[in-house]
Enzyme design. Structure first.
Site, PDB file in Angstrom:
ATOM      1  N   LYS A  79      34.331  33.362  38.666  1.00 41.78           N
ATOM      2  CA  LYS A  79      34.129  34.623  39.745  1.00 41.78           C
ATOM      3  C   LYS A  79      34.350  35.883  38.624  1.00 41.78           C
ATOM      4  O   LYS A  79      34.677  37.022  39.369  1.00 41.78           O
ATOM      5  CB  LYS A  79      35.237  34.669  40.468  1.00 41.78           C
ATOM      6  CG  LYS A  79      35.252  33.546  41.536  1.00 41.78           C
ATOM      7  CD  LYS A  79      36.136  33.828  42.850  1.00 41.78           C
ATOM      8  CE  LYS A  79      35.648  32.234  43.620  1.00 41.78           C
ATOM      9  NZ  LYS A  79      35.956  32.601  45.049  1.00 41.78           N
TER      10      LYS A  79
ATOM     11  N   ASP B  64      36.240  30.203  54.187  1.00 41.58           N
ATOM     12  CA  ASP B  64      34.795  29.891  53.361  1.00 41.58           C
ATOM     13  C   ASP B  64      33.625  29.494  54.459  1.00 41.58           C
ATOM     14  O   ASP B  64      32.646  29.385  53.891  1.00 41.58           O
ATOM     15  CB  ASP B  64      35.206  28.769  52.692  1.00 41.58           C
ATOM     16  CG  ASP B  64      36.002  28.992  51.472  1.00 41.58           C
ATOM     17  OD1 ASP B  64      35.707  29.823  50.856  1.00 41.58           O
ATOM     18  OD2 ASP B  64      36.995  28.358  51.068  1.00 41.58           O
TER      19      ASP B  64
ATOM     20  N   ASN C  63      43.105  30.760  58.715  1.00 46.96           N
ATOM     21  CA  ASN C  63      43.988  29.868  58.020  1.00 46.96           C
ATOM     22  C   ASN C  63      45.456  30.471  58.069  1.00 46.96           C
ATOM     23  O   ASN C  63      45.713  31.319  58.695  1.00 46.96           O
ATOM     24  CB  ASN C  63      43.495  29.737  56.567  1.00 46.96           C
ATOM     25  CG  ASN C  63      43.236  31.100  55.991  1.00 46.96           C
ATOM     26  OD1 ASN C  63      44.144  31.807  55.717  1.00 46.96           O
ATOM     27  ND2 ASN C  63      42.213  31.448  55.458  1.00 46.96           N
TER      28      ASN C  63
ATOM     29  N   LYS D 141      32.674  33.291  76.543  1.00 42.58           N
ATOM     30  CA  LYS D 141      33.567  32.209  76.427  1.00 42.58           C
ATOM     31  C   LYS D 141      33.131  30.965  76.653  1.00 42.58           C
ATOM     32  O   LYS D 141      32.383  30.731  77.948  1.00 42.58           O
ATOM     33  CB  LYS D 141      34.844  32.853  77.310  1.00 42.58           C
ATOM     34  CG  LYS D 141      36.063  31.831  77.400  1.00 42.58           C
ATOM     35  CD  LYS D 141      37.070  31.954  78.125  1.00 42.58           C
ATOM     36  CE  LYS D 141      38.308  31.189  78.296  1.00 42.58           C
ATOM     37  NZ  LYS D 141      39.256  31.256  79.219  1.00 42.58           N
TER      38      LYS D 141
ATOM     39  N   LYS E 256      37.714  28.987  38.241  1.00 37.42           N
ATOM     40  CA  LYS E 256      37.358  30.126  39.043  1.00 37.42           C
ATOM     41  C   LYS E 256      37.669  31.458  38.204  1.00 37.42           C
ATOM     42  O   LYS E 256      36.766  32.549  38.626  1.00 37.42           O
ATOM     43  CB  LYS E 256      38.388  30.123  40.100  1.00 37.42           C
ATOM     44  CG  LYS E 256      38.141  28.863  41.363  1.00 37.42           C
ATOM     45  CD  LYS E 256      39.162  29.067  42.453  1.00 37.42           C
ATOM     46  CE  LYS E 256      38.607  27.944  43.168  1.00 37.42           C
ATOM     47  NZ  LYS E 256      39.710  27.663  44.515  1.00 37.42           N
TER      48      LYS E 256
HETATM   49  O1  PMT Z   1      49.244  35.243  52.484  1.00 32.10           O
HETATM   50  P1  PMT Z   1      50.314  34.399  52.126  1.00 32.10           P
HETATM   51  O2  PMT Z   1      51.052  33.821  53.219  1.00 32.10           O
HETATM   52  O3  PMT Z   1      51.513  35.139  51.394  1.00 32.10           O
HETATM   53  O4  PMT Z   1      49.949  33.202  51.217  1.00 32.10           O
HETATM   54  C1  PMT Z   1      49.368  33.729  49.832  1.00 32.10           C
HETATM   55  C2  PMT Z   1      48.395  32.889  49.413  1.00 32.10           C
HETATM   56  C3  PMT Z   1      48.701  31.264  49.138  1.00 32.10           C
HETATM   57  C4  PMT Z   1      46.971  33.200  50.500  1.00 32.10           C
HETATM   58  C5  PMT Z   1      47.720  33.313  47.963  1.00 32.10           C
HETATM   59  O5  PMT Z   1      48.860  33.427  47.242  1.00 32.10           O
HETATM   60  C6  PMT Z   1      46.406  32.721  47.529  1.00 32.10           C
HETATM   61  O6  PMT Z   1      46.413  31.792  47.040  1.00 32.10           O
HETATM   62  N1  PMT Z   1      45.249  33.397  47.980  1.00 32.10           N
HETATM   63  C7  PMT Z   1      43.933  32.744  47.497  1.00 32.10           C
HETATM   64  C8  PMT Z   1      43.387  32.375  48.765  1.00 32.10           C
HETATM   65  C9  PMT Z   1      42.240  31.541  48.257  1.00 32.10           C
HETATM   66  O7  PMT Z   1      41.096  31.885  49.147  1.00 32.10           O
HETATM   67  O8  PMT Z   1      41.865  30.702  47.357  1.00 32.10           O
HETATM   68  P2  PMT Z   1      40.683  29.867  46.651  1.00 32.10           P
HETATM   69  O9  PMT Z   1      41.029  29.367  45.524  1.00 32.10           O
HETATM   70  O10 PMT Z   1      39.711  29.666  48.060  1.00 32.10           O
HETATM   71  O11 PMT Z   1      39.694  31.372  46.171  1.00 32.10           O
HETATM   72  C10 PMT Z   1      39.768  32.139  45.016  1.00 32.10           C
HETATM   73  C11 PMT Z   1      39.646  33.543  44.952  1.00 32.10           C
HETATM   74  O12 PMT Z   1      38.296  34.155  45.733  1.00 32.10           O
HETATM   75  C12 PMT Z   1      40.787  33.981  45.909  1.00 32.10           C
HETATM   76  O13 PMT Z   1      41.056  35.526  44.984  1.00 32.10           O
HETATM   77  C13 PMT Z   1      39.916  34.522  47.125  1.00 32.10           C
HETATM   78  O14 PMT Z   1      40.563  35.711  47.635  1.00 32.10           O
HETATM   79  C14 PMT Z   1      38.615  34.640  46.844  1.00 32.10           C
HETATM   80  N2  PMT Z   1      37.451  34.341  47.767  1.00 32.10           N
HETATM   81  C15 PMT Z   1      37.757  33.138  48.418  1.00 32.10           C
HETATM   82  C16 PMT Z   1      36.800  32.799  49.335  1.00 32.10           C
HETATM   83  C17 PMT Z   1      35.858  33.572  49.733  1.00 32.10           C
HETATM   84  N3  PMT Z   1      34.959  33.355  50.528  1.00 32.10           N
HETATM   85  N4  PMT Z   1      35.902  34.802  49.047  1.00 32.10           N
HETATM   86  C18 PMT Z   1      36.633  35.234  48.216  1.00 32.10           C
HETATM   87  O15 PMT Z   1      36.666  36.331  47.780  1.00 32.10           O
END
Ligand code: PMT
Length: 397
Positions: free
Chosen positions: A340, A275, A205, A285, A336
């Protein structure tokens, strides 16, 4: 008001590198006064320092210009911080023993605050037990920066190299920051993970790691011991005493975070883990073929939720998650926070191209069980400090 730095320059061969430091400080709005030893003047003309600092360079304790004030006392009292760079073994030995036989060593003796010392010398001079004893002595009262490792001007290879200007600059910036996270162990999941399709292609991403890196820098400046488990992104802060561990996949990020989690005070999770992962990942490849219909479709499956798994073993840790949303930002973030098992969640709208992913700016909601704070559009460094302020305010430390 501008911070006043008194920069003491002694006769190390790295003296020319101090010029970079002076211009970096001036560009960042510090008022720099340079004091040179007589021998330093033999290596570089003071006019260069005067031009860069836009201030007079002082050298001789007996020279008086218009004023009749005691110059070394005035210079010592007027500065917010003294930095000695480069610091030779000779001047270091004098300072360690309270000798004041020139303007610079007089100033140092009259200045009763913590200084930043940047020794730079030949590896054998550095390793000499006398120098090592002097360093230990000075470390009791001052910050003695570790020199770099590499090729030295004398042809030797080893420790003693003058650190990069940006590392000294960072030490100076950090000096002026309140240490309200002193010795707290801060763990950060940062940047994007990747999941391979084949050995040369992957799903990921747009996370740049900027948010995670700014949190790391700010926490370090505030006195924390910082470990960053870093996805597939860059950082300019790797030389700043922050422990960076590089990972690629969600599994690897989980494994490394889990290793440190037990012994952590604060976990911050701005990372954007993928995710999904590829169920039918290929070991070789995938060859280009003419008809796209003949490619095996890529099958995806759910990936590990790192944060959710970590917080199953949550005890004393203060855990901050992030929520990247495109609509109903607060509502999704609040769900969340509960789901979480977090203490705080930072929600940002990633549909806005000017903030969030890969931008230097962000605008967030900082949400706890009992409070929602909304910020303006700020730099990610300012946002990082606001998040750390909220953690400190919660007094859970
Ligand atoms: O890195 P930058 O370019 O500076 O951008 C920053 C950002 C936009 C990435 C950051 O501010 C941000 O929003 N990070 C969270 C991204 C994310 O995965 O969001 P989510 O809403 O899908 O997940 C919620 C939380 O669970 C997050 O803390 C994430 O790290 C965590 N997560 C998500 C998916 C996963 N499989 N495992 C996780 O631990």
């Amino acid at each position: 008001m501008k911070k006043r730095i008194l920069l003491g320059v002694t006769s190390g061969i790295a003296i020319y590198k101090t010029l970079d430091l002076v211009s970096m400080l001036v560009k960042n709005d510090y008022d720099v006064n340079v004091v040179m030893t007589e021998n330093a003047k033999k290596l570089i003309n003071p006019i260069i320092f005067e031009t860069l600092s836009k201030n007079k360079v002082y050298t001789d304790v007996f020279y008086r210009d218009m004023d009749v004030e005691v110059k070394h006392i005035k210079l010592a009292l007027n500065s917010d911080l003294i930095v000695l760079a480069p610091l030779t073994a000779n001047t270091m030995a004098k300072i360690a023993n309270g000798i004041a036989d020139n303007l610079l060593t007089n100033i140092v003796l009259a200045h009763n605050k913590k200084m930043i010392l940047v020794p730079s010398m030949n590896v054998n001079m550095l390793n000499n037990p006398i120098t090592q004893r002097n360093i230990k002595q000075l470390e009791k009262d001052h910050i003695v920066m570790e020199s770099d490792f590499g090729h030295l001007a004398c042809g030797d290879y080893g420790k003693g190299k003058f650190p990069q200007a940006k590392r000294i600059f960072e030490q100076i910036e950090s000096y002026f920051v309140d240490k309200d996270l002193q010795d707290k162990k801060v763990l950060i999941g940062c940047g994007a993970t990747i999941e391979n399709i084949d050995p040369v292609r992957y799903i990921s991403n747009f996370s740049s790691g900027k948010m995670g890196n700014e949190l790391a820098l700010c926490a370090k400046r505030r006195g924390a011991i910082v470990t960053v488990v870093c996805g597939n992104v860059k950082s300019d802060y790797r030389d700043f005493g922050i422990n960076y561990i590089d990972v690629k996949t969600n599994e690897q990020m989980y494994e490394q975070l889990n290793k440190y989690f037990n012994d952590t005070d604060i976990l911050l999770m701005p990372a954007a883990p993928v995710d999904f992962k590829v169920k039918n990942k290929k070991d070789t490849k995938i060859k280009k073929i003419k008809d796209c219909k003949n490619y095996d479709p890529i099958e995806i499956e759910e990936n590990i939720d790192i944060l959710k798994n970590l917080t199953k073993n949550k005890k004393k840790q203060f855990v901050v998650g992030f929520a990247a949303e495109t609509n109903s930002v607060k509502e999704y973030a609040i769900s969340k926070l509960k789901d979480k098992n977090l203490n705080l969640i930072v929600a940002n709208d990633v549909s806005n191209k000017n903030i969030g992913f890969n931008s230097d700016f962000n605008k967030v909601f900082i949400i706890s069980k009992d409070e929602i704070k909304e910020t303006e559009v700020l730099t990610k460094r300012e946002i990082a400090n606001k998040i750390l302020d909220s953690i400190v305010e919660k007094k859970c430390l």
